[in-house]
Design a protein around this motif. Structure first.
Motif, PDB file in Angstrom:
ATOM      1  N   ARG A   1      -3.875   6.408   0.922  1.00 28.33           N
ATOM      2  CA  ARG A   1      -4.116   5.947   1.694  1.00 28.33           C
ATOM      3  C   ARG A   1      -5.800   5.417   1.262  1.00 28.33           C
ATOM      4  N   ARG A   2      -6.393   6.733   0.987  1.00 26.34           N
ATOM      5  CA  ARG A   2      -8.040   6.638   0.989  1.00 26.34           C
ATOM      6  C   ARG A   2      -8.168   4.962  -0.603  1.00 26.34           C
TER       7      ARG A   2
ATOM      8  N   THR B   1      -3.031   5.653   9.205  1.00 26.58           N
ATOM      9  CA  THR B   1      -4.082   6.981   8.969  1.00 26.58           C
ATOM     10  C   THR B   1      -3.811   8.095   9.946  1.00 26.58           C
TER      11      THR B   1
ATOM     12  N   VAL C   1      -3.313   0.227   7.260  1.00 28.84           N
ATOM     13  CA  VAL C   1      -3.459   1.486   6.861  1.00 28.84           C
ATOM     14  C   VAL C   1      -4.114   2.500   7.951  1.00 28.84           C
TER      15      VAL C   1
ATOM     16  N   SER D   1       0.849  -1.020   0.555  1.00 27.47           N
ATOM     17  CA  SER D   1      -0.514   0.220   0.376  1.00 27.47           C
ATOM     18  C   SER D   1       0.965   0.688   0.253  1.00 27.47           C
ATOM     19  N   ARG D   2       2.532   1.517   0.924  1.00 29.98           N
ATOM     20  CA  ARG D   2       2.898   2.596  -0.228  1.00 29.98           C
ATOM     21  C   ARG D   2       2.693   3.099  -0.777  1.00 29.98           C
TER      22      ARG D   2
ATOM     23  N   GLN E   1       5.416   3.564   8.192  1.00 36.18           N
ATOM     24  CA  GLN E   1       4.556   3.274   7.112  1.00 36.18           C
ATOM     25  C   GLN E   1       4.338   1.298   7.372  1.00 36.18           C
TER      26      GLN E   1
END
Length: 392
Positions: free
Chosen positions: A67-68, A115, A111, A62-63, A323
């Motif tokens: 993030r959304r 976040t 994530v 996911s890096r 992260q």
């Protein structure tokens, strides 16, 4: 706390309901799919194993994404896995959907943890973590008992449909409330963050979290048969007992979130000692309905109070891995989530009875206390020569 953080908690609520609801559905699933109850308990272990593998892997993947976007992909995958699970008549397929759902859940939570802590100040990670994990405890209070009630009235499949439907508003909430953002900026990279995650203090914290969470899931997974076969309460009491565990867990997270940022060590030491005493007392008095009702509430509070504080401390200790920290914290805690039900199932299969998971929970907390004491002694021993040299 930012409003968007509570919306992330809504999604965590749906996922927590899925992760924990099998505690009230195991007998029904075992009967419908013609498998033993310990084998049905492997559904919980499979979910936790998926979380273990998926959390660091999905956090690394996911890096590359905002993030959304990552949160949406993970949550939609989770939703679809539950649709398939509700439709299948095969235990093997159901087991596979639990793994896929767990991978998606792991990525989402990894994530979401990063976040959430990025939305608050550097000294408020404990409160942010507790606000996010509040979704898990509300799942224990409302979602899990509701799932058990649905399973009793309309069958276990209805609980899977409910989780899928519950995920829909969370998808819409993320679209509307979570900032789009950008992919992670260039930093130390995955290898650099992995090196940072080898810090001894962090590794000990993650190990303690795995042991405490293992104790929690070892007992919690088999609460339904414990209540009906040992305590002697009817099936209609199962949702009540699960709700009490959830109420206790909500209180534990709320208190842990307030204390974790300021006085974590006293909470961890006193909470762990009380947790050990509680599991032993529960194992001895499980045939007493009053003791069972009281101890389910107390152990829920202690388990999640200590567990959420350890998550917060892991995030504090992993500042050089911004992260991947959430992914490895999630993975470590789900090592316990996988091992606990597996160990409990082994004990039950060996003929040790439905009290045996409670004794194993006590043993796992004992291991956590010993590990913490040894780590503290080694740390003090390492600093003693330096102090002696400084004073000479």
């Amino acid at each position: 706390m930012p409003f968007a953080l509570h919306l992330l908690g809504l999604a965590v609520f749906a996922q927590g309901t899925s992760e924990f609801m099998l505690s009230g559905l195991l007998p029904d699933i075992a009967r419908d799919l013609a498998v033993p109850i310990p084998a049905a308990g492997h559904l919980t272990s499979a979910f936790a194993l998926g979380m273990v593998v998926g959390a660091p892997l999905m956090a690394a993947v996911s890096r590359r994404f905002a993030r959304r976007s990552a949160l949406l992909v993970f949550l939609i995958t989770f939703l679809l896995a539950h649709v398939v699970g509700a439709l299948t008549t095969s235990f093997a397929v159901l087991l596979a959907t639990r793994v896929v759902g767990a991978l998606a859940n792991a990525g989402f939570l990894a994530v979401a943890l990063v976040t959430a802590t990025s939305m608050v100040g550097p000294d408020a990670k404990g409160r942010a973590t507790s606000a996010l994990l509040g979704g898990v405890t509300v799942a224990c209070v409302a979602g899990v008992p509701a799932g058990a009630l649905l399973g009793e009235v309309w069958g276990w499949r209805s609980a899977f449909w409910a989780v899928a439907l519950l995920s829909l508003p969370a998808v819409l909430a993320i679209v509307r409330a979570v900032p789009a953002g950008k992919p992670a900026a260039a930093g130390p990279g995955v290898l650099g963050e992995l090196r940072a995650l080898r810090a001894p203090r962090l590794l000990v914290t993650l190990l303690l979290g795995a042991l405490v969470n293992g104790a929690t899931f070892c007992a919690f997974t088999y609460l339904a048969p414990l209540v009906t076969h040992v305590t002697g309460l009817g099936p209609s009491w199962v949702p009540v007992v699960l709700a009490l565990f959830g109420i206790g867990s909500f209180a534990g997270v709320a208190v842990g979130g307030r204390v974790a940022d300021a006085r974590p060590v006293p909470l961890l030491v006193s909470g762990s000692l009380a947790l050990l005493a509680g599991w032993v007392l529960f194992a001895v008095t499980a045939a007493d309905p009053v003791a069972t009702v009281v101890l389910v509430l107390v152990q829920g509070a202690l388990s999640f109070g200590v567990g959420s504080t350890l998550i917060a401390r892991a995030l504090y200790a992993a500042t050089d891995a911004p992260q991947l920290a959430g992914g490895f914290a999630t993975a470590a805690f789900n090592v316990g989530g996988a091992a606990g039900p597996w160990l409990g199932g082994l004990a039950i299969s060996a003929g040790l009875g439905y009290r045996s998971p409670l004794w194993l929970s006590a043993l796992l907390v004992t291991a956590a206390l010993v590990t913490g004491a040894v780590a503290l002694a080694l740390r003090r021993g390492a600093t003693a020569p330096a102090r002696s040299y400084a004073g000479s």
